[in-house]
Scaffold this motif. Structure first.
Motif, PDB file in Angstrom:
ATOM      1  N   MET A   1       0.857  -1.158  -0.036  1.00 24.75           N
ATOM      2  CA  MET A   1       0.122  -0.036  -0.099  1.00 24.75           C
ATOM      3  C   MET A   1       0.924   1.253   0.017  1.00 24.75           C
ATOM      4  SD  MET A   1      -3.581  -1.050   1.387  1.00 24.75           S
ATOM      5  CE  MET A   1      -4.268   0.343   1.025  1.00 24.75           C
ATOM      6  N   ARG A   2       0.318   2.462  -0.701  1.00 22.02           N
ATOM      7  CA  ARG A   2       0.902   3.561  -0.553  1.00 22.02           C
ATOM      8  C   ARG A   2       0.267   4.858  -0.070  1.00 22.02           C
ATOM      9  NH1 ARG A   2       0.258   5.800  -5.720  1.00 22.02           N
ATOM     10  NH2 ARG A   2      -1.041   4.595  -7.116  1.00 22.02           N
ATOM     11  N   LYS A   3       0.898   5.609  -0.010  1.00 19.83           N
ATOM     12  CA  LYS A   3      -0.029   7.042   0.370  1.00 19.83           C
ATOM     13  C   LYS A   3       0.016   7.870  -1.071  1.00 19.83           C
ATOM     14  CE  LYS A   3       1.870   9.309   3.811  1.00 19.83           C
ATOM     15  NZ  LYS A   3       2.206  10.261   4.868  1.00 19.83           N
ATOM     16  N   LYS A  46      -1.684   1.427   7.564  1.00 16.15           N
ATOM     17  CA  LYS A  46      -1.455   0.986   6.286  1.00 16.15           C
ATOM     18  C   LYS A  46      -0.103   1.616   5.552  1.00 16.15           C
ATOM     19  CE  LYS A  46      -5.898  -1.077   5.701  1.00 16.15           C
ATOM     20  NZ  LYS A  46      -6.909  -1.251   4.897  1.00 16.15           N
ATOM     21  N   VAL A  47      -0.293   2.954   5.612  1.00 17.72           N
ATOM     22  CA  VAL A  47       0.897   3.775   4.870  1.00 17.72           C
ATOM     23  C   VAL A  47       1.548   4.679   5.403  1.00 17.72           C
ATOM     24  CG1 VAL A  47      -0.447   3.173   2.376  1.00 17.72           C
ATOM     25  CG2 VAL A  47      -0.803   5.352   3.911  1.00 17.72           C
ATOM     26  N   GLY A  48       1.564   4.933   6.759  1.00 18.11           N
ATOM     27  CA  GLY A  48       2.158   5.867   7.654  1.00 18.11           C
ATOM     28  C   GLY A  48       1.476   7.201   7.591  1.00 18.11           C
ATOM     29  N   MET A  74      -4.910   9.630   0.558  1.00 23.74           N
ATOM     30  CA  MET A  74      -5.812   8.267   0.929  1.00 23.74           C
ATOM     31  C   MET A  74      -4.740   7.251   0.809  1.00 23.74           C
ATOM     32  SD  MET A  74      -9.137   9.257  -1.333  1.00 23.74           S
ATOM     33  CE  MET A  74      -9.948   7.764  -0.732  1.00 23.74           C
ATOM     34  N   GLU A  75      -5.127   5.976   1.242  1.00 26.45           N
ATOM     35  CA  GLU A  75      -4.451   4.602   1.145  1.00 26.45           C
ATOM     36  C   GLU A  75      -4.638   4.150  -0.125  1.00 26.45           C
ATOM     37  OE1 GLU A  75      -4.936   3.778   6.105  1.00 26.45           O
ATOM     38  OE2 GLU A  75      -6.447   3.048   4.528  1.00 26.45           O
ATOM     39  N   GLY A  76      -3.737   4.184  -0.902  1.00 24.40           N
ATOM     40  CA  GLY A  76      -3.689   3.466  -2.244  1.00 24.40           C
ATOM     41  C   GLY A  76      -3.161   2.000  -2.266  1.00 24.40           C
TER      42      GLY A  76
END
Length: 77
Positions: A1-3, A46-48, A74-76
């Protein structure tokens, strides 16, 4: 997951309430925010990152939109 940083259109009511109207995903797709269900200070596990987490309903799904200092993300995947 990424920001994933997103553009969010919002406004304030005369009572000072922040209303989230829609956001633009990274590909430019506009998603209307049907309702803000709640908000609180929280971290994205999830992404910090941390800030104010808005739990929203968008197209009958729950999503989280975070306001971290002066940026929305958002969490992508």
């Amino acid at each position: 997951m990424r920001k994933v940083y997103v553009d969010v259109m919002s406004t304030f009511t005369t009572d000072g309430e922040l209303l989230l109207l829609f956001f633009l995903w990274e590909d430019g797709t506009r998603y209307d925010i049907d309702k803000v269900l709640d908000f609180q200070k929280a971290a994205s596990l999830k992404v910090g990152g941390q800030g104010i987490r808005f739990r929203c309903r968008v197209m009958n799904k729950e999503v989280y939109i975070f306001l971290e200092e002066d940026k929305w993300f958002m969490e992508g995947k």
